[in-house]
Design a protein around this motif. Structure first.
Motif, PDB file in Angstrom:
ATOM      1  N   LEU A 160       2.026   9.745  10.252  1.00 11.92           N
ATOM      2  CA  LEU A 160       2.163   8.393   9.721  1.00 11.92           C
ATOM      3  C   LEU A 160       3.162   8.435   8.572  1.00 11.92           C
ATOM      4  N   TRP A 161       3.924   7.354   8.440  1.00 13.67           N
ATOM      5  CA  TRP A 161       4.880   7.255   7.339  1.00 13.67           C
ATOM      6  C   TRP A 161       4.622   5.952   6.603  1.00 13.67           C
ATOM      7  N   TYR A 162       4.489   6.062   5.282  1.00 18.57           N
ATOM      8  CA  TYR A 162       4.213   4.901   4.430  1.00 18.57           C
ATOM      9  C   TYR A 162       5.420   4.673   3.509  1.00 18.57           C
ATOM     10  N   PRO A 163       6.406   3.868   3.959  1.00 16.97           N
ATOM     11  CA  PRO A 163       7.637   3.681   3.189  1.00 16.97           C
ATOM     12  C   PRO A 163       7.463   3.125   1.771  1.00 16.97           C
ATOM     13  N   PRO A 164       6.526   2.208   1.482  1.00 21.62           N
ATOM     14  CA  PRO A 164       6.428   1.701   0.105  1.00 21.62           C
ATOM     15  C   PRO A 164       5.944   2.743  -0.905  1.00 21.62           C
ATOM     16  N   GLY A 165       5.321   3.815  -0.436  1.00 20.38           N
ATOM     17  CA  GLY A 165       4.886   4.895  -1.312  1.00 20.38           C
ATOM     18  C   GLY A 165       4.005   4.422  -2.458  1.00 20.38           C
ATOM     19  N   THR A 166       4.022   5.182  -3.543  1.00 19.84           N
ATOM     20  CA  THR A 166       3.155   4.837  -4.666  1.00 19.84           C
ATOM     21  C   THR A 166       3.527   3.499  -5.284  1.00 19.84           C
ATOM     22  N   ASP A 167       4.761   3.068  -5.143  1.00 20.32           N
ATOM     23  CA  ASP A 167       5.150   1.750  -5.671  1.00 20.32           C
ATOM     24  C   ASP A 167       4.373   0.645  -4.959  1.00 20.32           C
ATOM     25  N   GLY A 168       4.301   0.709  -3.642  1.00 19.59           N
ATOM     26  CA  GLY A 168       3.560  -0.285  -2.873  1.00 19.59           C
ATOM     27  C   GLY A 168       2.066  -0.165  -3.104  1.00 19.59           C
ATOM     28  N   TRP A 169       1.593   1.059  -3.230  1.00 21.54           N
ATOM     29  CA  TRP A 169       0.174   1.321  -3.468  1.00 21.54           C
ATOM     30  C   TRP A 169      -0.271   0.691  -4.787  1.00 21.54           C
ATOM     31  N   MET A 170       0.496   0.941  -5.855  1.00 23.08           N
ATOM     32  CA  MET A 170       0.139   0.407  -7.172  1.00 23.08           C
ATOM     33  C   MET A 170       0.317  -1.106  -7.233  1.00 23.08           C
ATOM     34  N   ALA A 171       1.335  -1.630  -6.549  1.00 17.50           N
ATOM     35  CA  ALA A 171       1.548  -3.078  -6.517  1.00 17.50           C
ATOM     36  C   ALA A 171       0.357  -3.792  -5.865  1.00 17.50           C
ATOM     37  N   ALA A 172      -0.349  -3.072  -4.977  1.00 18.00           N
ATOM     38  CA  ALA A 172      -1.527  -3.640  -4.317  1.00 18.00           C
ATOM     39  C   ALA A 172      -2.794  -3.447  -5.165  1.00 18.00           C
ATOM     40  N   GLY A 173      -2.625  -2.917  -6.374  1.00 19.79           N
ATOM     41  CA  GLY A 173      -3.757  -2.754  -7.279  1.00 19.79           C
ATOM     42  C   GLY A 173      -4.684  -1.601  -6.933  1.00 19.79           C
ATOM     43  N   GLN A 174      -4.169  -0.635  -6.188  1.00 17.02           N
ATOM     44  CA  GLN A 174      -4.985   0.509  -5.779  1.00 17.02           C
ATOM     45  C   GLN A 174      -4.983   1.595  -6.865  1.00 17.02           C
ATOM     46  N   PRO A 175      -6.039   2.418  -6.895  1.00 18.66           N
ATOM     47  CA  PRO A 175      -6.136   3.441  -7.939  1.00 18.66           C
ATOM     48  C   PRO A 175      -5.168   4.599  -7.721  1.00 18.66           C
ATOM     49  N   THR A 176      -4.844   5.253  -8.816  1.00 18.36           N
ATOM     50  CA  THR A 176      -4.023   6.460  -8.755  1.00 18.36           C
ATOM     51  C   THR A 176      -4.730   7.546  -9.559  1.00 18.36           C
ATOM     52  N   GLN A 177      -4.272   8.764  -9.360  1.00 23.08           N
ATOM     53  CA  GLN A 177      -4.780   9.870 -10.163  1.00 23.08           C
ATOM     54  C   GLN A 177      -3.620  10.795 -10.493  1.00 23.08           C
ATOM     55  N   ARG A 178      -3.765  11.486 -11.591  1.00 18.48           N
ATOM     56  CA  ARG A 178      -2.743  12.473 -11.971  1.00 18.48           C
ATOM     57  C   ARG A 178      -2.833  13.633 -10.999  1.00 18.48           C
ATOM     58  N   ASN A 179      -1.694  14.106 -10.564  1.00 15.84           N
ATOM     59  CA  ASN A 179      -1.662  15.205  -9.614  1.00 15.84           C
ATOM     60  C   ASN A 179      -0.645  16.226 -10.085  1.00 15.84           C
ATOM     61  N   VAL A 180      -0.785  17.426  -9.572  1.00 15.63           N
ATOM     62  CA  VAL A 180       0.174  18.497  -9.824  1.00 15.63           C
ATOM     63  C   VAL A 180       0.602  19.054  -8.468  1.00 15.63           C
ATOM     64  N   PRO A 181       1.812  19.561  -8.367  1.00 15.97           N
ATOM     65  CA  PRO A 181       2.271  20.094  -7.082  1.00 15.97           C
ATOM     66  C   PRO A 181       1.405  21.264  -6.611  1.00 15.97           C
ATOM     67  N   TRP A 182       1.103  21.269  -5.348  1.00 14.16           N
ATOM     68  CA  TRP A 182       0.344  22.362  -4.732  1.00 14.16           C
ATOM     69  C   TRP A 182       1.172  23.638  -4.807  1.00 14.16           C
TER      70      TRP A 182
END
Length: 184
Positions: A160-182
């Motif tokens: 699956l590909w989600y083109p809006p990425g975190t910008d679209g996710w946050m614009a929809a009011g969804q939660p985020t968390q701090r992450n570090v690269p695996w």
């Protein structure tokens, strides 16, 4: 107002609102990988993968139906910086539960980065190439398109590909968390 002038007025309004040029022309899907200008308009399609909307992405996340893979680039603190050099670590807020496989979305990957990408996927998917795996980055970012395309070419069958990425996710009011690269 004639249709052509109406479209031009909308495009002009979007440019003023976003501060970025907006193309009325669709972006064609290239045959190969994008190797430059990674922050630019992306195609609406990706052969072998399914493009998902924010609504679908939220549903997949809430129901834990897919592995979420963030591919935003990351520059670690260089070793042996001169004493007194100020380094500001990049903080990444992404979709909770994601694995951040940094730098795997470039158009050309060296063997080390390709191994990192494969190992990162395997760390969460094992040998299951039929599990849903969703790739994202930011809006208008070719990194996620490249990474998803590469996964398709490697034989993953539920990409699956989600083109809006975190910008679209946050614009929809969804939660985020701090992450570090695996693996960094």
């Amino acid at each position: 107002m004639p249709a052509g002038r109406w479209v031009a007025a909308i495009v002009s309004a979007l440019v003023l609102w976003t501060g970025a040029p907006v193309s009325a022309e669709p972006v064609p899907e290239p045959d190969g990988y994008r190797t430059e200008d990674y922050r630019a308009a992306v195609p609406a399609t990706l052969k072998g993968a399914r493009v998902v909307s924010t609504e679908e992405t939220v549903d997949l996340w809430k129901n834990k139906r897919a592995l979420f893979v963030d591919v935003l680039p990351y520059d670690p603190k260089p070793k042996n910086l001169p004493a007194g050099t100020i380094w500001k670590e990049k903080i990444r807020q992404d979709i909770p539960g994601s694995i951040w496989l940094a730098n795997v979305g470039y158009g050309v990957l060296n063997k080390e980065m390709e191994t990192y990408f494969r190992d990162g996927l395997k760390s969460r998917l094992g040998d299951d190439r039929d599990r849903l795996v969703l790739f994202y980055c930011q809006k208008d970012c070719w990194m996620s398109w490249n990474a998803a395309k590469r996964a398709v070419e490697w034989g993953y069958r539920a990409v699956l590909w989600y083109p809006p990425g975190t910008d679209g996710w946050m614009a929809a009011g969804q939660p985020t968390q701090r992450n570090v690269p695996w693996g960094f």
